[in-house]
Design a protein around this motif. Structure first.
Motif, short mmCIF file in Angstrom:
data_model
loop_
_atom_site.label_atom_id
_atom_site.label_comp_id
_atom_site.label_asym_id
_atom_site.label_seq_id
_atom_site.Cartn_x
_atom_site.Cartn_y
_atom_site.Cartn_z
N ARG A 134 0.85 -1.18 0.00
CA ARG A 134 0.00 0.00 0.00
C ARG A 134 0.89 1.24 0.00
O ARG A 134 2.06 1.16 0.36
CB ARG A 134 -0.92 0.01 1.22
CG ARG A 134 -0.21 0.17 2.55
CD ARG A 134 -1.21 0.49 3.66
NE ARG A 134 -0.54 0.75 4.92
CZ ARG A 134 -0.40 -0.12 5.90
NH1 ARG A 134 -0.86 -1.35 5.75
NH2 ARG A 134 0.20 0.22 7.03
N PRO A 135 0.37 2.40 -0.36
CA PRO A 135 1.18 3.62 -0.31
C PRO A 135 1.53 3.96 1.15
O PRO A 135 0.67 4.34 1.93
CB PRO A 135 0.25 4.69 -0.91
CG PRO A 135 -0.79 3.94 -1.67
CD PRO A 135 -0.96 2.65 -0.94
N THR A 136 2.75 3.76 1.51
CA THR A 136 3.15 4.04 2.89
C THR A 136 4.61 4.45 2.96
O THR A 136 5.45 3.91 2.24
CB THR A 136 2.93 2.82 3.80
OG1 THR A 136 3.29 3.15 5.15
CG2 THR A 136 3.75 1.63 3.36
N HIS A 137 4.87 5.44 3.80
CA HIS A 137 6.24 5.84 4.10
C HIS A 137 6.53 5.62 5.59
O HIS A 137 7.52 6.11 6.13
CB HIS A 137 6.44 7.32 3.73
CG HIS A 137 7.86 7.71 3.55
ND1 HIS A 137 8.57 8.41 4.50
CD2 HIS A 137 8.73 7.48 2.53
CE1 HIS A 137 9.81 8.61 4.07
NE2 HIS A 137 9.94 8.06 2.89
N GLU A 138 5.65 4.88 6.24
CA GLU A 138 5.80 4.61 7.67
C GLU A 138 6.95 3.63 7.91
O GLU A 138 7.26 2.79 7.07
CB GLU A 138 4.51 4.00 8.24
CG GLU A 138 3.30 4.90 8.11
CD GLU A 138 2.01 4.15 8.32
OE1 GLU A 138 1.16 4.63 9.10
OE2 GLU A 138 1.84 3.08 7.70
N LYS A 139 7.58 3.75 9.07
CA LYS A 139 8.60 2.81 9.51
C LYS A 139 8.29 2.45 10.95
O LYS A 139 8.52 3.24 11.86
CB LYS A 139 10.01 3.41 9.43
CG LYS A 139 10.49 3.72 8.01
CD LYS A 139 10.27 5.17 7.65
CE LYS A 139 10.87 5.51 6.30
NZ LYS A 139 10.64 6.92 5.93
N CYS A 140 7.73 1.27 11.12
CA CYS A 140 7.21 0.91 12.44
C CYS A 140 7.40 -0.58 12.69
O CYS A 140 7.27 -1.40 11.78
CB CYS A 140 5.74 1.29 12.54
SG CYS A 140 5.03 1.06 14.18
#
Length: 254
Positions: A187-193
């Motif tokens: 999915r469109p994501t720039h999260e880092k978790c």
């Protein structure tokens, strides 16, 4: 036995019986009073020993009542917050190479659920060691949720050769799993978790599944507050889904 020794015996006997039951202490004090009247000579001795008996009973009973009152009184919000704060694991910063250690530790120790969100994939991270640890986690019954898919200027996520190899390895591990479930979401994501068992989460700048060289400084925050961790886990599993693969098979396309 001297008169002072008798006072000590009176005090201890009344105290011990009162701690067992209020009425026992009262009977003991009354008994010592009658004994004093019957045996002691002189009103001074009688008054002192009677006073010792009854003050021992009354003082002990008041102490017991106060203790029960304190124990039965609910803690105030401030006291509960202070108590929780003392017991809570403190938050911490994670720097540079320590991210790799955290990821390895998470794969080795997760018991129920592991959520990993990274903008990109790379087989430099999804290597033999990572795949072995991931397979081990799935064999323990851990459900692993992986999300990736940072968009370029055209709003697309184009897989590089190293990302394609990483994705194929992940799919193969998912297909072999018989206990834990591996869910792969693009999915469109720039999260880092990274979220482990809803016990703690690590959020910051580090791309968990792509960064292997550590050219730049990386810093993340490791948090343990359950409310925050649960919200992060839900947020990382949510979002607009382009494609979802469970155990290596595409099951949904938005």
């Amino acid at each position: 036995m001297t008169f002072l020794h008798y006072q000590l015996v009176v005090f201890v006997s009344v105290l011990c019986l009162t701690r067992i039951h209020r009425n026992l202490g009262m009977v003991s004090a009354l008994g010592w009073t009658l004994w004093s009247l019957a045996t002691l000579e002189g009103p001074g001795y009688i008054i002192v020993q009677t006073f010792t008996a009854w003050i021992s009973w009354y003082g002990t009973w008041c102490f017991i009542k106060q203790k029960q009152l304190v124990e039965s009184t609910p803690k105030t919000t401030g006291q509960q917050t202070a108590s929780t704060r003392r017991k809570a694991t403190p938050n911490a910063l994670v720097h540079n190479r320590a991210h790799h250690d955290e990821l390895t530790h998470a794969l080795r120790t997760a018991k129920k659920e592991l959520v990993v969100v990274s903008g990109w994939l790379s087989d430099r991270v999804v290597n033999d060691q990572f795949c072995t640890l991931l397979a081990g986690a799935l064999d323990r019954g851990v459900n692993v949720h992986i999300a990736y898919g940072a968009s370029d200027r055209d709003g697309q996520h184009r897989l590089s050769e190293t990302a394609t190899r990483a994705l194929e390895r992940l799919k193969e591990i998912g297909k072999r799993s018989r206990k834990g479930q591996l869910t792969i979401v693009q999915r469109p994501t720039h999260e880092k978790c990274l979220v482990v068992d809803k016990r703690y989460a690590i959020v910051g700048s580090f791309n968990w599944l792509a960064n292997a060289h550590y050219r730049d400084r990386e810093t993340s925050l490791k948090v343990h507050q359950r409310r925050v961790v649960v919200e992060l886990a839900a947020a990382c599993r949510g979002g607009d889904t382009r494609s979802t693969e469970v155990n290596g098979a595409v099951v949904e396309v938005a």
